[in-house]
Design a protein around this motif. Structure first.
Motif, PDB file in Angstrom:
ATOM      1  N   PHE A 161      40.514  39.700  40.264  1.00 43.43           N
ATOM      2  CA  PHE A 161      41.048  39.833  38.908  1.00 43.43           C
ATOM      3  C   PHE A 161      40.068  39.167  37.947  1.00 43.43           C
ATOM      4  CE2 PHE A 161      43.302  38.076  35.275  1.00 43.43           C
ATOM      5  CZ  PHE A 161      43.968  39.193  34.808  1.00 43.43           C
TER       6      PHE A 161
ATOM      7  N   THR B  75      46.766  46.068  33.753  1.00 42.10           N
ATOM      8  CA  THR B  75      45.384  45.943  34.218  1.00 42.10           C
ATOM      9  C   THR B  75      44.736  47.309  34.394  1.00 42.10           C
ATOM     10  OG1 THR B  75      46.176  45.831  36.495  1.00 42.10           O
ATOM     11  CG2 THR B  75      45.722  43.746  35.393  1.00 42.10           C
TER      12      THR B  75
ATOM     13  N   PRO C  87      42.365  42.888  30.914  1.00 46.75           N
ATOM     14  CA  PRO C  87      42.571  42.469  32.315  1.00 46.75           C
ATOM     15  C   PRO C  87      42.151  43.587  33.265  1.00 46.75           C
ATOM     16  CG  PRO C  87      44.671  43.078  31.321  1.00 46.75           C
ATOM     17  CD  PRO C  87      43.644  43.150  30.217  1.00 46.75           C
ATOM     18  N   CYS C  88      41.387  43.236  34.295  1.00 48.00           N
ATOM     19  CA  CYS C  88      40.865  44.241  35.227  1.00 48.00           C
ATOM     20  C   CYS C  88      41.028  43.785  36.668  1.00 48.00           C
ATOM     21  CB  CYS C  88      39.378  44.495  34.976  1.00 48.00           C
ATOM     22  SG  CYS C  88      38.963  45.021  33.314  1.00 48.00           S
TER      23      CYS C  88
ATOM     24  N   SER D  42      38.706  39.131  33.521  1.00 48.70           N
ATOM     25  CA  SER D  42      39.025  39.435  32.121  1.00 48.70           C
ATOM     26  C   SER D  42      37.716  39.709  31.388  1.00 48.70           C
ATOM     27  CB  SER D  42      39.756  38.241  31.481  1.00 48.70           C
ATOM     28  OG  SER D  42      39.885  38.427  30.090  1.00 48.70           O
TER      29      SER D  42
END
Length: 370
Positions: A15, A93, A150-151, A17
């Motif tokens: 995760f 996300t 968010p990724c 950002s």
């Protein structure tokens, strides 16, 4: 890049950002997206980039990604970005994929530093959101500059993994239709073996040179959409009904490897026999013989006949031609004019059952209930 490492079962992903502008420079769009007077051109896709080629085929053929709908969806998202004040404009996300294995150095408690890929990320989920963000950034650069996206990043996996992820996320009626999903049963690990088996039968009926349905099945990435007789999903449903009922026998007699060709040969011989008997109407536009409602009924009759008289395979087609010979007297019933009055029914499901019953009765074939 600071990242949180996440483990779920055997899977590891990350995760992160990203600032909006930086993220947009690190991703490639597979489809063309339209704004008001602007557009995002799709990236060039290498022939050996299987997952990108796959997503491109999906998005360029599925109605959800046509220009009008895509433009409206992007406009709605951009408007939401502009009006969201206390709410986060991108709460969900974006899922990104790279086939490269990224270096990760842990700093403890699941937090660490991760390297960047040398190639741009592929967007598994979130292309519309990022397209809207791109246009928002053009219109309001100061506001968009404050947005971090968010990724979730999946790295070092095979194309099949990315395909499976894409299917899991997008396999709803509003995203990918079932005809498209049939193409994927061979690629995704969660597909039941009986579904994979039926999908192989569909594929063989589509591409084998001796198949009466060769190139007549309307499928994703197939040949010209002209002269198609039945949707892949409809054909799959009928074949899967047969396979599911016989699945225990298939498993006992050697499983898929030994039985796909055997089942294909049976359905091929049946369709060849039907074509010979219904020759005057087979493939003719003014007859309903090769329309979906009749093809589905034919497959059901084929299932019953195969259970009753599949062996020996030698001479089977000729044997079945004699069995189906009475259908020659029914050809006129399948003229397009007046067809729905002659086969009156409340809907297609009932009409298929009615045609199946009439064809089976004429050939003296017993249809199992259920």
């Amino acid at each position: 890049m600071l990242a949180t490492q996440i483990r779920q079962k055997d899977g590891i992903f990350y995760f992160v950002s990203y600032p909006a502008k930086e993220l947009l420079a690190r991703v490639r769009f597979i489809s063309r997206f339209y704004g008001d007077g602007e557009q995002i051109a799709p990236s060039r896709i290498a022939q050996d980039d299987d997952i990108a080629q796959f997503i491109a085929r999906i998005e360029r053929t599925d109605a959800a990604f046509q220009r009008g709908l895509s433009q409206a969806k992007v406009r709605q998202l951009r408007n939401f970005y502009e009006t969201a004040v206390t709410q986060p404009p991108i709460p969900g996300t974006v899922l990104l994929f790279t086939s490269e294995t990224l270096r990760y150095q842990s700093a403890g408690d699941g937090i660490g530093h991760m390297s960047e890929p040398s190639q741009k990320f592929l967007i598994i989920d979130g292309q519309h959101r990022l397209a809207a963000l791109y246009f928002y950034l053009q219109d309001r650069p100061a506001e968009a500059a404050s947005i971090r996206v968010p990724c979730m990043i999946f790295d070092g996996r095979s194309e099949d993994f990315a395909t499976e992820m894409f299917v899991i996320i997008n396999s709803t009626p509003t995203r990918i239709n079932k005809s498209h999903l049939v193409d994927l049963y061979e690629k995704v690990s969660w597909a039941a073996p009986d579904r994979k088996f039926a999908a192989r039968l569909v594929d063989k009926l589509y591409r084998e040179g001796d198949s009466p349905l060769r190139y007549r099945v309307n499928r994703l990435g197939g040949r010209s959409q002209r002269d198609k007789w039945i949707l892949q999903a409809e054909l799959f449903n009928e074949l899967h009904r047969w396979v599911r009922a016989d699945w225990r026998k298939i498993q006992v007699s050697g499983g898929s490897a030994k039985n796909v060709d055997k089942y294909y040969a049976a359905i091929r011989d049946f369709l060849k026999a039907a074509k010979a008997v219904l020759e005057d109407a087979w493939g003719k536009e003014n007859y309903m013989v090769t329309k979906p409602v009749t093809i589905k009924a034919l497959i059901r009759v084929a299932t019953a006949l195969a259970r009753e008289d599949a062996d020996p395979a030698d001479g089977r087609q000729q044997r079945w031609e004699k069995r189906l010979a009475p259908w020659g007297e029914l050809v006129r019933e399948f003229r397009e004019e007046g067809f729905y009055e002659r086969f009156a029914a409340k809907g297609e499901v009932e009409r298929v059952a009615r045609i199946q019953k009439d064809l089976a009765r004429a050939a003296g074939i017993e249809i199992r209930k259920g």
